[in-house]
Design an enzyme around this catalytic site. Sequence first.
Site, short mmCIF file in Angstrom:
data_model
loop_
_atom_site.label_atom_id
_atom_site.label_comp_id
_atom_site.label_asym_id
_atom_site.label_seq_id
_atom_site.Cartn_x
_atom_site.Cartn_y
_atom_site.Cartn_z
N CYS A 71 3.39 -36.52 13.67
CA CYS A 71 1.99 -36.76 14.06
C CYS A 71 1.60 -36.06 15.36
CB CYS A 71 1.77 -38.25 14.26
SG CYS A 71 2.27 -39.24 12.87
N ARG A 78 4.04 -28.93 13.76
CA ARG A 78 4.89 -30.12 13.85
C ARG A 78 5.10 -30.78 12.48
NH1 ARG A 78 5.15 -32.40 18.95
NH2 ARG A 78 5.16 -34.49 18.10
N TRP A 98 1.76 -37.81 9.77
CA TRP A 98 2.95 -37.61 8.94
C TRP A 98 3.34 -39.00 8.48
CZ3 TRP A 98 8.35 -38.67 9.20
CH2 TRP A 98 9.15 -37.87 8.40
N ASN A 153 0.63 -42.05 17.50
CA ASN A 153 1.92 -41.46 17.08
C ASN A 153 2.99 -42.50 17.33
OD1 ASN A 153 0.55 -39.09 16.78
ND2 ASN A 153 1.57 -38.01 18.46
N GLY A 154 3.97 -42.57 16.45
CA GLY A 154 5.07 -43.52 16.65
C GLY A 154 5.03 -44.61 15.59
N GLU A 210 24.60 -24.73 8.89
CA GLU A 210 23.26 -24.39 9.37
C GLU A 210 22.57 -23.44 8.39
OE1 GLU A 210 21.21 -25.52 11.32
OE2 GLU A 210 19.82 -23.90 11.74
N LYS A 226 19.07 -24.28 6.50
CA LYS A 226 17.89 -23.41 6.54
C LYS A 226 17.38 -23.16 5.12
CE LYS A 226 16.91 -23.61 9.72
NZ LYS A 226 17.41 -24.26 10.86
N GLU A 254 15.74 -26.30 3.67
CA GLU A 254 14.51 -26.65 4.37
C GLU A 254 13.31 -25.83 3.90
OE1 GLU A 254 15.31 -28.04 8.95
OE2 GLU A 254 15.84 -25.98 8.49
N HIS A 264 39.14 -28.41 -3.65
CA HIS A 264 39.20 -29.87 -3.74
C HIS A 264 37.92 -30.46 -4.33
CE1 HIS A 264 43.01 -29.91 -1.67
NE2 HIS A 264 42.49 -29.15 -0.72
N LYS A 289 8.47 -30.99 12.72
CA LYS A 289 9.13 -30.23 13.78
C LYS A 289 9.85 -31.16 14.75
CE LYS A 289 10.22 -26.63 16.11
NZ LYS A 289 11.36 -25.95 15.47
C1 G6P Z 1 13.68 -32.00 12.89
C2 G6P Z 1 13.42 -30.51 12.87
C3 G6P Z 1 14.74 -29.77 12.99
C4 G6P Z 1 15.48 -30.20 14.23
C5 G6P Z 1 15.67 -31.72 14.28
C6 G6P Z 1 16.18 -32.18 15.63
O1 G6P Z 1 14.38 -32.38 11.75
O2 G6P Z 1 12.77 -30.13 11.67
O3 G6P Z 1 14.49 -28.37 13.05
O4 G6P Z 1 16.72 -29.57 14.28
O5 G6P Z 1 14.42 -32.37 14.07
O6 G6P Z 1 15.20 -31.91 16.59
P1 G6P Z 1 15.46 -31.66 18.12
O7 G6P Z 1 14.09 -31.38 18.70
O8 G6P Z 1 16.06 -32.92 18.65
O9 G6P Z 1 16.38 -30.51 18.23
#
Ligand code: G6P
Length: 616
Positions: free
Chosen positions: A2, A27, A75, A100-101, A489, A493, A496, A512, A611
């Site tokens: 949000c 975000r 969101w 927000n929250g 990672e 990616k 995502e 395994h 984000k």
């Molecule tokens: C969300 C974002 C990720 C990020 C994660 C942790 O899931 O989409 O890209 O790695 O939060 O966020 P931070 O700001 O704590 O690195």
Amino acid sequence: MCGIVGGVAERNITAILIEGLKRLEYRGYDSAGFAVIDDDGVLQRLRRVGKVAELDQAQQQEPLAGRLGIAHTRWATHGAPSERNAHPHFSGGELAVVHNGIIENHEALRHQLKGLGYVFTSETDTEVIVHLLDHKLKMFGDLADALKAAVKELHGAYGLSVINAAQPDRLLAARSGSPLVIGLGLGENFLASDQLALRQVTDRFMYLEEGDIAEIRRDSVQIWDAAGQLVERETAQYHEGAEAADKGEYRHFMLKEIHEQPKVVQRTLEGRLGDRQVLVQAFGPQAAELFAKVRNVQIVACGTSYHAGMVARYWLEELAGIPCQVEVASEFRYRKVVVQPDTLFVTISQSGETADSLAALRNAKARTEGEGRYLASLAICNVGISSLVRESDLTLLTQAGPEIGVASTKAFTTQLVGLLLLTLSLGQVRGTLSSALEAELVDELRRLPTRLGEALAMDATVEKISEHFAEKHHTLFLGRGAQYPVAMEGALKLKEISYIHAEAYPAGELKHGPLALVDADMPVVTVAPNNELLEKLKSNLQEVRARGGELIVFADREAGIEDGEGTFIVSMPHIHDVLAPILYTLPLQLLSYYVAVLRGTDVDQPRNLAKSVTVE
Ligand code: G6P
């Protein structure tokens, strides 16, 4: 996640609110809305499911104008994405709130407010705030007094903003657990959950602290702290990142941010390397003294930042000889942990506002002697004014600049650089790392931006390889040693942004279980630097080929792995094994980017993701 924008001005602020929301789009959100008090003193609102562009279009068709207003990107947490659940929420025709929250006691409050005759029109937790506020307003008359009384009854996290048609000269705000910043203009003032939203109108900002309540008027700002005392908060001029809100020559922010990595890695190293040593004071004046006492490291983070922590574990144990544990914050915060003596508690976060990471830090700090205290807390973070930084004893700021793409790229590689600096500092101070090896790695770090540039030059090759994935539904990513988290990672990616199911395995685990899945429809991506595990990795690759699996291997040009039927090799520049995880991350980022482009997904704002995850 949000976003909030608000303003009080002499001019019509609708366009400013919408532009602010657009700047917060990165975000992640699913609906958007705004409310203004028009020149007849009437509270007006417009909300839409979907993109801010749709809200903007609706606003152009039926324009709303006002000099006081609040806006929001939502969101969904409580209640599906729908117009009814989108913010702002109203109580009666005069009071509006954006939030927000999460309000944790929303059910009890809802029950209580229904008893007082309030009728709810949404499934959100936010709506309890606005009715509670209305109830308090009837008791106190003044909006600030009503807000002070209302927040005392809210449990959970909030950054919120309120307007009232009966008091059209003021914008109210309250912060607890969700950031808010006031943007100071000339004869006009603004509010947002992230200063990026207000860069179009000002470069002077005042950051609210935990528990603050603010009354913002055109020519004044009053702030009360958690104890109800009037306080002054510092004003800061914002310079950094003016370029961030612009994609420049790139089609997506993600691609721009991938290509920024040589530059931001360089910035993250600036002022932190001596001739042959890392400058330990980069972690703060008391770092050297503290680091000398460290006997264990506990790393806690979420998402991509967690993967950075996983890489660091290999470095810390191998180079600094320090036992290290790494855990995702959402697990760590609710687990009964046993703290080893002299443990440094490290959080890693791009935003510094991730709810679980912040909660884990707070739990760690609250530990008393009896149950095992942490020696100190250190935040590796990209946002200097974030809660995580403010609440940690030591900080290392990564210099990635604002990251707009939801899928983290440059934040990750700068975190890795920060973590390698931490490893070398700990090794240096504790005498566990030879000065010759430290000097060698410092040299390698200096050369790293150039190496990263060379890796990015493979952009077109990786784009070609991405065609293998466009029609696939599943992939495997393999790596060994510190390349295993890099494979994790890479898989993250890909899922995502391309929505292809991707799993990462340490290559030695292949037989395994996952080998059962391998066939011609399951491409297997491997990172293969030229290290002591290479021969073992080559055997793992044979296991895949023997089952008809297609292999895509990012390999050191000296590794001796060759193209063959069903095996596609991308030659990587040679690099010191310690720094290889940073370099090998880049082609995996490019790969997921090009696959997503081919599949036509929303690269910068993938579905369902945010984000900055400021709720649990
Ligand atoms: C969300 C974002 C990720 C990020 C994660 C942790 O899931 O989409 O890209 O790695 O939060 O966020 P931070 O700001 O704590 O690195």
